[in-house]
Design a protein around this motif. Structure first.
Motif, short mmCIF file in Angstrom:
data_model
loop_
_atom_site.label_atom_id
_atom_site.label_comp_id
_atom_site.label_asym_id
_atom_site.label_seq_id
_atom_site.Cartn_x
_atom_site.Cartn_y
_atom_site.Cartn_z
N THR A 276 21.63 13.75 21.03
CA THR A 276 22.71 14.46 20.35
C THR A 276 23.46 15.34 21.33
O THR A 276 24.69 15.42 21.32
N THR B 182 35.22 10.15 16.29
CA THR B 182 33.87 9.72 15.92
C THR B 182 33.00 9.73 17.16
O THR B 182 33.46 9.43 18.26
N ARG C 190 28.97 10.60 13.78
CA ARG C 190 29.63 11.82 13.32
C ARG C 190 31.14 11.59 13.32
O ARG C 190 31.70 11.04 14.27
N GLU D 49 34.88 13.57 12.65
CA GLU D 49 35.58 14.85 12.51
C GLU D 49 37.07 14.58 12.32
O GLU D 49 37.64 13.74 13.04
N ASP E 102 34.31 17.33 8.35
CA ASP E 102 33.45 16.46 9.16
C ASP E 102 32.38 15.82 8.28
O ASP E 102 32.19 16.20 7.12
N SER E 103 31.66 14.86 8.86
CA SER E 103 30.63 14.12 8.13
C SER E 103 29.67 13.48 9.11
O SER E 103 30.06 13.11 10.23
N ASP E 104 28.41 13.34 8.71
CA ASP E 104 27.42 12.55 9.44
C ASP E 104 26.98 11.39 8.55
O ASP E 104 26.78 11.57 7.34
N HIS F 231 31.55 7.64 4.92
CA HIS F 231 31.56 9.06 5.25
C HIS F 231 32.09 9.87 4.07
O HIS F 231 33.05 9.47 3.41
#
Length: 427
Positions: free
Chosen positions: A7, A152, A177, A179, A205-207, A235
């Protein structure tokens, strides 16, 4: 390698990348390695010449040496220049917006290693989707978009198994991820302050998780076939909707709060082939399909306050599924140098001028690519590639006047240059 370490590495790559414009059709980024640029990514799922095969076809790891590392960087310069042909703007907005494109730098990194002679594992870091368009403030389409930025970051651990001398299979998981930052003019105050604009800015944002599989088939000592599939990824973007300017807070619709949007990034299928004509020449081919129709529209919904649950804006994309066809060739000049070239046609998911967004002034494009590979010895390879993407004149007639955002009518003059470099080594 632990997930926390991966990460951190992905975040470092993301910071190095900066803004990510869209270079393949839609906002897909093919630049997941630099070694494929010179061939216009022909043969992407079959070539398996370095560790970046982890993204295009993980089964290709079985064609590599015991341990391989690849790191690459693509520098890309898109150009999106709008010419007004009778737009009707909101308030005092006006002007063509300048060049909405800018330089971007896309890094990637891959490593693969053999646990046993027929079993390989690896991991890849990259950015498979991205977009940035940024116009001058208060241009004629500012109520549609002033800037739109999608990033991403993708971590893709993978595994491959050689079943026999002819067939290998592979698969992987993707932690991704996403954004998004989207800014537009929400209101323009009347005279005597016509240029006092109020801006709405979505920062979310999203994972999410996805997967990919592939197969590498050796038809003969000279011919190899690759098939791969990368799943769609759903997402749920969550974040802040900020309203800034003179009219901010004057009504619930012009107040800051929380917001969310659901986006399903498309799946992709690739069929590739590589054929060696003789000791010097090889031919590469590629047919790929991308399921862009999953993005029919994007609803931005308030998630707090008195208007919670109300759709603030709908991005009416109405995308269609697309095809891409690529042909390439390689010529072995001598033991140290190979020359590469490629040609590709890349279909846009945008159906017509009425559904073309100023944030994504996309159109079909044709790739012209060339480059070289240098092998200095010691298992090392250096790839250099240059591509020019020709985009025909792109018409737009997006009418959002009934929603208070005006009508953008005109034509885009667009093109893209891509320059890439990659270092690969077997150790």
């Amino acid at each position: 390698m632990q997930t926390t370490t991966l990460t951190r590495v992905a975040a470092a790559l993301a910071l190095a990348a900066g803004p990510a414009p869209a270079f393949a059709a839609g906002f897909q980024l093919l630049e997941q390695n630099a070694s494929g640029i010179a061939n216009a990514y022909a043969g992407s799922a079959a070539v398996a010449e370095d560790a970046s095969t982890i993204f295009f076809n993980p089964a290709g790891m079985t064609a590599l040496r015991e341990r391989e590392l690849s790191v690459g960087l693509a520098a890309v310069r898109p150009r999106f220049e709008f010419s007004d042909r009778g737009s009707t703007a909101t308030g005092a907005l006006g002007g063509d917006g300048g060049d909405a494109g800018s330089w971007a730098y896309l890094p990637n990194a891959y490593v693969s290693w053999a646990l046993r002679p027929d079993l390989y594992v690896g991991v890849g870091l990259g950015a498979p989707f991205g977009l940035i368009t940024e116009y001058d403030d208060n241009w004629v389409g500012a109520a549609h978009s002033v800037s739109f930025d999608i990033k991403t970051y993708n971590i893709n651990p993978s595994i491959a198994w050689r079943i026999n001398e002819r067939v290998s299979v592979g698969g992987g998981l993707s932690w991704q991820r996403m954004e998004v930052e989207y800014e537009r003019v929400a209101a323009v105050l009347p005279a005597p302050l016509p240029l006092s604009s109020t801006r709405a800015i979505l920062d979310a944002d999203s994972d999410a998780w996805g997967w990919n599989v592939g197969a590498l088939i050796t038809l003969s000592p000279a011919t190899r076939l690759g098939l791969s599939y990368r799943s769609a990824i759903k997402h749920t973007l969550e974040g802040d909707l900020k309203v800034k300017g003179a009219a901010a807070g004057l009504s619930p619709a012009l107040s800051s709060g929380k917001a969310k949007a659901d986006v399903e990034l498309p799946d992709t299928f690739i069929l590739s082939a590589v054929h060696r004509l003789d000791e010097r020449w090889e031919l590469l081919g590629d047919i790929s399909w991308t399921g862009w129709s999953k993005i029919d529209k994007v609803d931005i919904v308030r998630d707090s306050g008195p208007l919670s649950g109300v759709t603030v804006q709908t991005l009416d994309t109405d995308f269609r599924d697309t095809w891409r066809v690529a042909l390439g060739a390689g010529y072995r000049l001598n033991a140290a140098w190979k020359l590469k070239a490629g040609l590709a046609w890349d279909q846009s998911p945008v159906k017509d001028r009425a559904h073309r967004l100023v944030s994504l002034p996309d159109n079909d494009r044709t790739w012209f690519a060339a480059g070289a590979q240098w092998m200095p010895g010691g298992g090392a390879r250096v790839d250099l590639g240059l591509a020019y993407l020709y985009v025909p004149k792109t018409k737009i007639d997006n009418d959002q006047a009934a929603l208070g955002r005006g009508r953008v009518t005109g034509e885009y003059d667009s093109s893209v240059w891509i320059l890439g470099a990659q270092y690969s080594v077997a150790f």
